[in-house]
Design a protein around this motif. Structure first.
Motif, PDB file in Angstrom:
ATOM      1  N   SER A   1      51.151  63.565 116.482  1.00 27.96           N
ATOM      2  CA  SER A   1      50.876  63.751 115.049  1.00 27.96           C
ATOM      3  C   SER A   1      52.166  64.001 114.268  1.00 27.96           C
ATOM      4  O   SER A   1      52.367  63.458 113.174  1.00 27.96           O
ATOM      5  CB  SER A   1      49.925  64.923 114.831  1.00 27.96           C
ATOM      6  N   ILE A   2      53.055  64.812 114.822  1.00 27.21           N
ATOM      7  CA  ILE A   2      54.338  65.086 114.149  1.00 27.21           C
ATOM      8  C   ILE A   2      55.164  63.809 114.061  1.00 27.21           C
ATOM      9  O   ILE A   2      55.756  63.509 113.022  1.00 27.21           O
ATOM     10  CB  ILE A   2      55.092  66.212 114.887  1.00 27.21           C
ATOM     11  N   MET A   3      55.201  63.020 115.128  1.00 32.47           N
ATOM     12  CA  MET A   3      55.946  61.754 115.108  1.00 32.47           C
ATOM     13  C   MET A   3      55.362  60.796 114.079  1.00 32.47           C
ATOM     14  O   MET A   3      56.099  60.123 113.342  1.00 32.47           O
ATOM     15  CB  MET A   3      55.942  61.121 116.506  1.00 32.47           C
ATOM     16  N   MET A   4      54.046  60.716 114.003  1.00 31.45           N
ATOM     17  CA  MET A   4      53.411  59.821 113.031  1.00 31.45           C
ATOM     18  C   MET A   4      53.693  60.270 111.597  1.00 31.45           C
ATOM     19  O   MET A   4      53.879  59.432 110.708  1.00 31.45           O
ATOM     20  CB  MET A   4      51.901  59.749 113.275  1.00 31.45           C
ATOM     21  N   LEU A   5      53.733  61.574 111.377  1.00 27.32           N
ATOM     22  CA  LEU A   5      54.045  62.097 110.048  1.00 27.32           C
ATOM     23  C   LEU A   5      55.449  61.683 109.614  1.00 27.32           C
ATOM     24  O   LEU A   5      55.654  61.215 108.494  1.00 27.32           O
ATOM     25  CB  LEU A   5      53.906  63.622 110.038  1.00 27.32           C
ATOM     26  N   PHE A   6      56.433  61.819 110.506  1.00 24.72           N
ATOM     27  CA  PHE A   6      57.802  61.419 110.186  1.00 24.72           C
ATOM     28  C   PHE A   6      57.914  59.903 110.007  1.00 24.72           C
ATOM     29  O   PHE A   6      58.641  59.422 109.127  1.00 24.72           O
ATOM     30  CB  PHE A   6      58.787  61.906 111.248  1.00 24.72           C
ATOM     31  N   LEU A   7      57.197  59.136 110.807  1.00 22.42           N
ATOM     32  CA  LEU A   7      57.214  57.679 110.637  1.00 22.42           C
ATOM     33  C   LEU A   7      56.610  57.276 109.290  1.00 22.42           C
ATOM     34  O   LEU A   7      57.123  56.379 108.619  1.00 22.42           O
ATOM     35  CB  LEU A   7      56.453  57.005 111.784  1.00 22.42           C
ATOM     36  N   TYR A   8      55.529  57.924 108.891  1.00 22.64           N
ATOM     37  CA  TYR A   8      54.912  57.613 107.601  1.00 22.64           C
ATOM     38  C   TYR A   8      55.861  57.964 106.461  1.00 22.64           C
ATOM     39  O   TYR A   8      56.002  57.198 105.505  1.00 22.64           O
ATOM     40  CB  TYR A   8      53.590  58.360 107.436  1.00 22.64           C
ATOM     41  N   LYS A   9      56.519  59.120 106.530  1.00 23.31           N
ATOM     42  CA  LYS A   9      57.471  59.502 105.469  1.00 23.31           C
ATOM     43  C   LYS A   9      58.633  58.506 105.401  1.00 23.31           C
ATOM     44  O   LYS A   9      59.071  58.142 104.315  1.00 23.31           O
ATOM     45  CB  LYS A   9      57.987  60.917 105.694  1.00 23.31           C
ATOM     46  N   SER A  10      59.122  58.056 106.549  1.00 23.16           N
ATOM     47  CA  SER A  10      60.206  57.065 106.572  1.00 23.16           C
ATOM     48  C   SER A  10      59.746  55.750 105.952  1.00 23.16           C
ATOM     49  O   SER A  10      60.463  55.123 105.176  1.00 23.16           O
ATOM     50  CB  SER A  10      60.682  56.819 107.999  1.00 23.16           C
ATOM     51  N   TYR A  11      58.538  55.329 106.312  1.00 22.25           N
ATOM     52  CA  TYR A  11      57.977  54.094 105.769  1.00 22.25           C
ATOM     53  C   TYR A  11      57.794  54.206 104.255  1.00 22.25           C
ATOM     54  O   TYR A  11      58.126  53.280 103.502  1.00 22.25           O
ATOM     55  CB  TYR A  11      56.650  53.792 106.453  1.00 22.25           C
ATOM     56  N   SER A  12      57.288  55.331 103.785  1.00 26.62           N
ATOM     57  CA  SER A  12      57.097  55.548 102.353  1.00 26.62           C
ATOM     58  C   SER A  12      58.439  55.541 101.616  1.00 26.62           C
ATOM     59  O   SER A  12      58.579  54.942 100.544  1.00 26.62           O
ATOM     60  CB  SER A  12      56.375  56.874 102.132  1.00 26.62           C
ATOM     61  N   SER A  13      59.439  56.191 102.184  1.00 22.47           N
ATOM     62  CA  SER A  13      60.772  56.217 101.578  1.00 22.47           C
ATOM     63  C   SER A  13      61.376  54.814 101.527  1.00 22.47           C
ATOM     64  O   SER A  13      62.005  54.433 100.529  1.00 22.47           O
ATOM     65  CB  SER A  13      61.672  57.157 102.367  1.00 22.47           C
ATOM     66  N   LEU A  14      61.184  54.042 102.572  1.00 19.90           N
ATOM     67  CA  LEU A  14      61.692  52.668 102.610  1.00 19.90           C
ATOM     68  C   LEU A  14      61.019  51.815 101.528  1.00 19.90           C
ATOM     69  O   LEU A  14      61.688  51.052 100.827  1.00 19.90           O
ATOM     70  CB  LEU A  14      61.453  52.067 103.990  1.00 19.90           C
ATOM     71  N   ASN A  15      59.712  51.953 101.369  1.00 21.75           N
ATOM     72  CA  ASN A  15      59.007  51.204 100.317  1.00 21.75           C
ATOM     73  C   ASN A  15      59.495  51.594  98.929  1.00 21.75           C
ATOM     74  O   ASN A  15      59.652  50.739  98.052  1.00 21.75           O
ATOM     75  CB  ASN A  15      57.501  51.428 100.415  1.00 21.75           C
ATOM     76  N   HIS A  16      59.719  52.876  98.721  1.00 23.93           N
ATOM     77  CA  HIS A  16      60.207  53.353  97.424  1.00 23.93           C
ATOM     78  C   HIS A  16      61.589  52.781  97.124  1.00 23.93           C
ATOM     79  O   HIS A  16      61.848  52.288  96.023  1.00 23.93           O
ATOM     80  CB  HIS A  16      60.237  54.883  97.415  1.00 23.93           C
ATOM     81  N   SER A  17      62.498  52.828  98.091  1.00 26.45           N
ATOM     82  CA  SER A  17      63.849  52.298  97.859  1.00 26.45           C
ATOM     83  C   SER A  17      63.819  50.780  97.685  1.00 26.45           C
ATOM     84  O   SER A  17      64.561  50.232  96.876  1.00 26.45           O
ATOM     85  CB  SER A  17      64.802  52.704  98.980  1.00 26.45           C
ATOM     86  N   ASN A  18      62.951  50.088  98.419  1.00 29.97           N
ATOM     87  CA  ASN A  18      62.840  48.635  98.252  1.00 29.97           C
ATOM     88  C   ASN A  18      62.353  48.268  96.849  1.00 29.97           C
ATOM     89  O   ASN A  18      62.867  47.326  96.239  1.00 29.97           O
ATOM     90  CB  ASN A  18      61.902  48.046  99.296  1.00 29.97           C
ATOM     91  N   SER A  19      61.377  48.994  96.340  1.00 25.66           N
ATOM     92  CA  SER A  19      60.889  48.690  94.992  1.00 25.66           C
ATOM     93  C   SER A  19      61.965  49.004  93.947  1.00 25.66           C
ATOM     94  O   SER A  19      62.111  48.271  92.965  1.00 25.66           O
ATOM     95  CB  SER A  19      59.607  49.450  94.695  1.00 25.66           C
ATOM     96  N   PHE A  20      62.725  50.073  94.147  1.00 28.89           N
ATOM     97  CA  PHE A  20      63.811  50.402  93.219  1.00 28.89           C
ATOM     98  C   PHE A  20      64.869  49.291  93.211  1.00 28.89           C
ATOM     99  O   PHE A  20      65.282  48.827  92.149  1.00 28.89           O
ATOM    100  CB  PHE A  20      64.456  51.739  93.607  1.00 28.89           C
ATOM    101  N   TYR A  21      65.312  48.866  94.396  1.00 28.39           N
ATOM    102  CA  TYR A  21      66.346  47.836  94.462  1.00 28.39           C
ATOM    103  C   TYR A  21      65.837  46.477  93.993  1.00 28.39           C
ATOM    104  O   TYR A  21      66.583  45.700  93.415  1.00 28.39           O
ATOM    105  CB  TYR A  21      66.934  47.748  95.871  1.00 28.39           C
TER     106      TYR A  21
END
Length: 169
Positions: free
Chosen positions: A18-38
């Protein structure tokens, strides 16, 4: 005797997963946010590059004697010209840059336009953007055929282009 996982071992493994999945989801969300910004930044840069290219080609490919600049206000010019640059696949179209309600437009027609525009005028309109000012200055030396184009956009970078009309035009 059967060997298996105890309840404690299963709870620990589910917690770690569960902890690993939480960190993976946060990384994925951050990547999507930066991709939309760029993506937004790249689209803005491409839009500004396209505007600069159109203005540069209009003036550099203009027929020398056809460029007329009408100063309307301190921050507003109306420019008439005939150029071999066309966005609407016309042969040597007449191009007009006009500012109306703080918006800059590029008009392209088969016949010369007059200012103010008549109701029966036929042209294609391209919206350039919201601007605070649009000014075009011609060089004092007639031989040079140099123009300085300044477009002060409201929410984007300003454009300042020094353009020479090509000799073959």
């Amino acid at each position: 005797m059967r060997r298996g996982f105890t309840l404690i071992e299963m709870l620990i493994s589910v917690t770690i997963l569960s902890i690993m999945m939480l960190f993976l989801y946060k990384s994925y969300s951050s990547l999507n946010h930066s991709n939309s910004f760029y993506k937004k930044e790249v689209n803005s840069l491409e839009h500004m590059h396209l505007i600069k290219k159109v203005i540069f080609l209009d003036f550099s490919l203009a027929i020398k004697e056809s460029i007329t600049i009408l100063n309307q206000k301190k921050v507003e010019d109306v420019v008439f010209m005939q150029s071999s640059n066309s966005l609407h696949k016309r042969y040597n179209p007449y191009i007009t840059y006009i500012m109306k309600n703080s918006k800059l437009y590029r008009l392209e027609s088969l016949k010369p336009l007059t200012y103010p525009l008549r109701k029966d005028s036929k042209f294609s309109v391209d919206y350039i953007g919201e601007v605070d000012s649009f000014r075009v200055f011609k060089s004092e030396k007639e031989i040079a055929n140099l123009f300085l184009v300044h477009v002060d956009f409201k929410n984007e970078d300003n454009i300042l282009l020094k353009i020479k009309v090509l000799e073959g035009s």
